[in-house]
Enzyme design. Sequence first.
Site, PDB file in Angstrom:
ATOM      1  N   GLU A 211      43.640  19.419  40.274  1.00 52.40           N
ATOM      2  CA  GLU A 211      43.828  18.376  41.280  1.00 52.40           C
ATOM      3  C   GLU A 211      45.296  18.317  41.631  1.00 52.40           C
ATOM      4  OE1 GLU A 211      44.185  14.405  38.490  1.00 52.40           O
ATOM      5  OE2 GLU A 211      42.192  15.106  39.034  1.00 52.40           O
ATOM      6  N   HIS A 248      43.780   9.797  39.239  1.00 55.84           N
ATOM      7  CA  HIS A 248      44.504   9.892  37.976  1.00 55.84           C
ATOM      8  C   HIS A 248      45.980   9.556  38.128  1.00 55.84           C
ATOM      9  CE1 HIS A 248      41.276  12.851  36.369  1.00 55.84           C
ATOM     10  NE2 HIS A 248      41.006  11.625  36.008  1.00 55.84           N
TER      11      HIS A 248
END
Length: 292
Positions: A211, A248
């Site tokens: 990511e 996150h």
Amino acid sequence: MILRKQHSVLIQGITGRQGRFWSAKMQEYGTRIVGGVNPKQAGETCCDVPVFASAREAADELGGIDLSVMFIPPVSARDAAIDAIEAGVRQLVVLTEHIPAQDVMRIHAAARHHGTRIVGPNTAGIVTPGEAFAGIMPAFNRRVFMPGDIGVISRSGSLGTLICLNLVNAGFGQSAFLGIGGDPMLGTTTVEALRALQADERTRAIVIVGEIGGAMEEEAADALREVGKPVVSFIAGRASPPGKKMGHAGAIVMGDQGSYRSKRERLETGGAQVVDTPGQIADALRQALARA
């Protein structure tokens, strides 16, 4: 780093609601849980294993611990982690999210000093399908996890679950799932997980689920030439704007560093096949394995 059925596992926080629930699931799957930790309930049993006042006491009584899983709140995570590290636990799976940054740094420093492998923080855990799992991944769901020869590395537990589901639907099983976590300061990086799967004889090909944010995928790209196994990757966050955190804590991009474009270009230059959507991974794997 890859969990095996013979490894001894300690559960820190075993008597809590989540600790008790997931410990039972791990045991049913085959994980060899040998004890738990809760200072307030030391001397009792939970999930048919003894509860100790500390990881050090557990290690002294049981003769060493291969891996410990932490079901511990952020405020207590540093002390619990250092207890396990100083007890000689070889690998520590830190499920806890939102641990203060200074506490995370203390944990990593202690782990380096004592030679403990940290997985996490903010990880969903690790799975060896058909053998054992440690954490909160649905290893017991046969639609998601099936023994096979594809190693999966993921910073995201939910996205990793989706990828594994797609793999099983396409007829692929996994040799191991390594959830390295979504914290900005991780104990195990993508490249370290990549090397663990490179050394694993059961792993034929590798999927990297990355990511935006950080530089771990770029660093892993530099190591791809030495892997010698097909690598397919999906990077989440292609449409995210620069400077905005997406999900996150580690998924924040400043300028081009950690961007989707940077990660994709580096991985492709290193020899990985990068796909646009998770649904394309299975076809990409077939193509990569056919060329290998």
